[in-house]
Design a protein around this motif. Structure first.
Motif: not given
Ligand code: SF4
Ligand code: SF4
Lengths: 135, 135
Positions: A1-5, A90-93
């Motif tokens: 999670m949180f990784q750039l594609s 770029v959305s956390i939620i």
DNA sequence: ATAAATCGGACTGTAGCGGTCGGGTTTCTA
DNA sequence: TAGAAACCCGACCGCTACAGTCCGATTTAT
């Protein structure tokens, strides 16, 4: 999670490469893919999307390829990400990137507000880095 | 992409709830799950992990449950995320969260350095927010 | 005419994630 | 002493998103 594609990373690499060349220089997807050992087909897709979103202009035919449209200083990483991933990614939620109702607990959630603030801090980080600062 | 996992969100909600109670107050996973409409089984897993990582202490038996260990002011969101997801998961790029060789293009990559800097900015954001600031 | 390039859709295989289940242990209390 | 209420823990499943591939079409320089 949180990784750039991977798509985003490939897009960044390609745009950085183009930005590093001389102004208006044309590059093909193939030569970029070869140089960085990126799967060609996949990079091609990414370039097409970047083209549709107006980051580069494409030329078809034998000596075709891509050139940069805007001034590289003005191309921010955040814009690139949002161009390649369609949703505001770029959305956390998810209650922000999609409809609020998409989260089953959005009525009882107590962490949304603080996370939204956190989100805006993160946005700034991505908006501050331009492609030119990466060459 | 970039979204917090549900586990993390549930963990944050639970910790915030416990932190909002009086000092040393005990809470069961069930009552938290009910209150926020979180799937109980899943929250239970999360709490167990938070327990093993030392954020809460668990008591078994009929009147068991969880209490907060540390001062809520010192519990940072970054720590919670890294506790629930095992790998250093606040990582934007896999060559940092895993072995560098895990990325097939790590030898030719030109965007790693700038992204690492970006990463450290993001880390700060997550390290600045404590659970106490969310009550 | 051919080759080199972009275009664009369909397809696949895999891994991760959200969620569930079942069985175990501990401890309070009636 | 039995049962209920809680934590503990591993296995399992269904789905989706992602990385990557393939194929065919179009454009254009030589
Ligand atoms: S849990 Fe809260 S913050 Fe996360 S998506 Fe649902 S409503 Fe938004
Ligand atoms: S592409 Fe570059 S930055 Fe991304 S994981 Fe591979 S080496 Fe790291």
């Amino acid at each position: 999670m949180f990784q750039l594609s991977k798509k985003v990373e490939y897009g960044l690499i390609a745009l950085r490469h183009i930005a590093a060349g001389s102004r208006g220089q044309i590059f093909t997807a193939k030569e970029i893919a070869d140089k960085y050992q990126i799967p060609f087909e996949l990079l091609a897709k990414v370039m097409q999307k970047l083209c549709k979103k107006g980051f580069v202009v494409s030329y078809q035919g034998v000596h075709g390829g891509y050139i940069l449209v805007r001034d590289a200083h003005e191309v921010k990483v955040s814009a690139i990400i949002n161009a390649i991933e369609e949703k505001p990614s770029v959305s956390i939620i998810q209650c922000e990137s999609e409809k609020p109702e998409s989260c089953i607990i959005h009525t009882t959630c107590t962490i949304k507000d603080p996370l939204v603030k956190l989100q805006s801090s993160i946005n700034k980080v991505f908006e501050e880095l331009s492609i030119m600062e990466m060459v």
